[in-house]
Write an enzyme that holds these catalytic residues in place. Sequence first.
Site, PDB file in Angstrom:
ATOM      1  N   HIS A   1      -8.317  32.772  25.066  1.00  0.00           N
ATOM      2  CA  HIS A   1      -9.557  33.252  24.440  1.00  0.00           C
ATOM      3  C   HIS A   1      -9.979  32.307  23.325  1.00  0.00           C
ATOM      4  O   HIS A   1      -9.156  31.709  22.653  1.00  0.00           O
ATOM      5  CB  HIS A   1      -9.396  34.671  23.895  1.00  0.00           C
ATOM      6  CG  HIS A   1      -8.201  34.861  23.009  1.00  0.00           C
ATOM      7  ND1 HIS A   1      -6.924  34.994  23.495  1.00  0.00           N
ATOM      8  CD2 HIS A   1      -8.090  34.918  21.670  1.00  0.00           C
ATOM      9  CE1 HIS A   1      -6.081  35.134  22.499  1.00  0.00           C
ATOM     10  NE2 HIS A   1      -6.757  35.084  21.366  1.00  0.00           N
ATOM     11  N   PHE A   2     -11.284  32.198  23.165  1.00  0.00           N
ATOM     12  CA  PHE A   2     -11.887  31.439  22.080  1.00  0.00           C
ATOM     13  C   PHE A   2     -12.501  32.435  21.104  1.00  0.00           C
ATOM     14  O   PHE A   2     -13.252  33.323  21.516  1.00  0.00           O
ATOM     15  CB  PHE A   2     -13.004  30.514  22.609  1.00  0.00           C
ATOM     16  CG  PHE A   2     -12.487  29.342  23.396  1.00  0.00           C
ATOM     17  CD1 PHE A   2     -11.994  29.511  24.677  1.00  0.00           C
ATOM     18  CD2 PHE A   2     -12.503  28.063  22.858  1.00  0.00           C
ATOM     19  CE1 PHE A   2     -11.517  28.433  25.409  1.00  0.00           C
ATOM     20  CE2 PHE A   2     -12.038  26.977  23.567  1.00  0.00           C
ATOM     21  CZ  PHE A   2     -11.534  27.159  24.855  1.00  0.00           C
ATOM     22  N   HIS A   3     -12.149  32.287  19.821  1.00  0.00           N
ATOM     23  CA  HIS A   3     -12.807  33.092  18.785  1.00  0.00           C
ATOM     24  C   HIS A   3     -14.080  32.370  18.347  1.00  0.00           C
ATOM     25  O   HIS A   3     -14.064  31.143  18.141  1.00  0.00           O
ATOM     26  CB  HIS A   3     -11.919  33.198  17.538  1.00  0.00           C
ATOM     27  CG  HIS A   3     -10.604  33.881  17.727  1.00  0.00           C
ATOM     28  ND1 HIS A   3     -10.353  35.153  17.257  1.00  0.00           N
ATOM     29  CD2 HIS A   3      -9.451  33.460  18.306  1.00  0.00           C
ATOM     30  CE1 HIS A   3      -9.095  35.480  17.538  1.00  0.00           C
ATOM     31  NE2 HIS A   3      -8.524  34.472  18.169  1.00  0.00           N
TER      32      HIS A   3
END
Length: 141
Positions: free
Chosen positions: A102-104
């Site tokens: 996941h990318f924040h």
Amino acid sequence: MGVKENSIFSQIIEGKIPSHKLYEDEFVFSFLDVNPQSPGHALVVPKEPAKTLDELSEESAEAIGRVLPKISRAILKATRTKEFNILQNNGPNAFQSVFHVHFHIIPKIPGGPGLEIPFVTSPLDQDEARSLTAEIRKNLD
Ligand code: DGP
């Protein structure tokens, strides 16, 4: 592409766990982080259940790369912010807590909330840089 694993994010993608969905396409799902560092803090997740970025297929990587700027722009407009961080953790020692890539996207409010990192750096050693560059280039495929 099927979602074969049971990470909490796979369950969110499948709609088994509720989320504040921002965006969805064939390869990507995006929703608000449950513990935001600032208002608008969102996660962008491939549907492919790779645990870390180095395991992700080119197809999913391309799809994420295509939509990160678009989702970032929407968050900036909605939160009336101009600055933000993209954070992407791989492995428990690198602060990953959910083992599904996941990318924040974390809006940064000047003098206010957002990502705080105590950057610890030291000047690049030229000999080490030469040998590391050679080693890394050798391992690109
Ligand atoms: P990381 O440390 O990079 O693995 O960040 C994982 C993030 O995922 C963390 O900021 C909190 C968020 N998160 C964990 N569980 C859930 C959930 O069930 N729903 C939502 N919306 N976010 C979650």
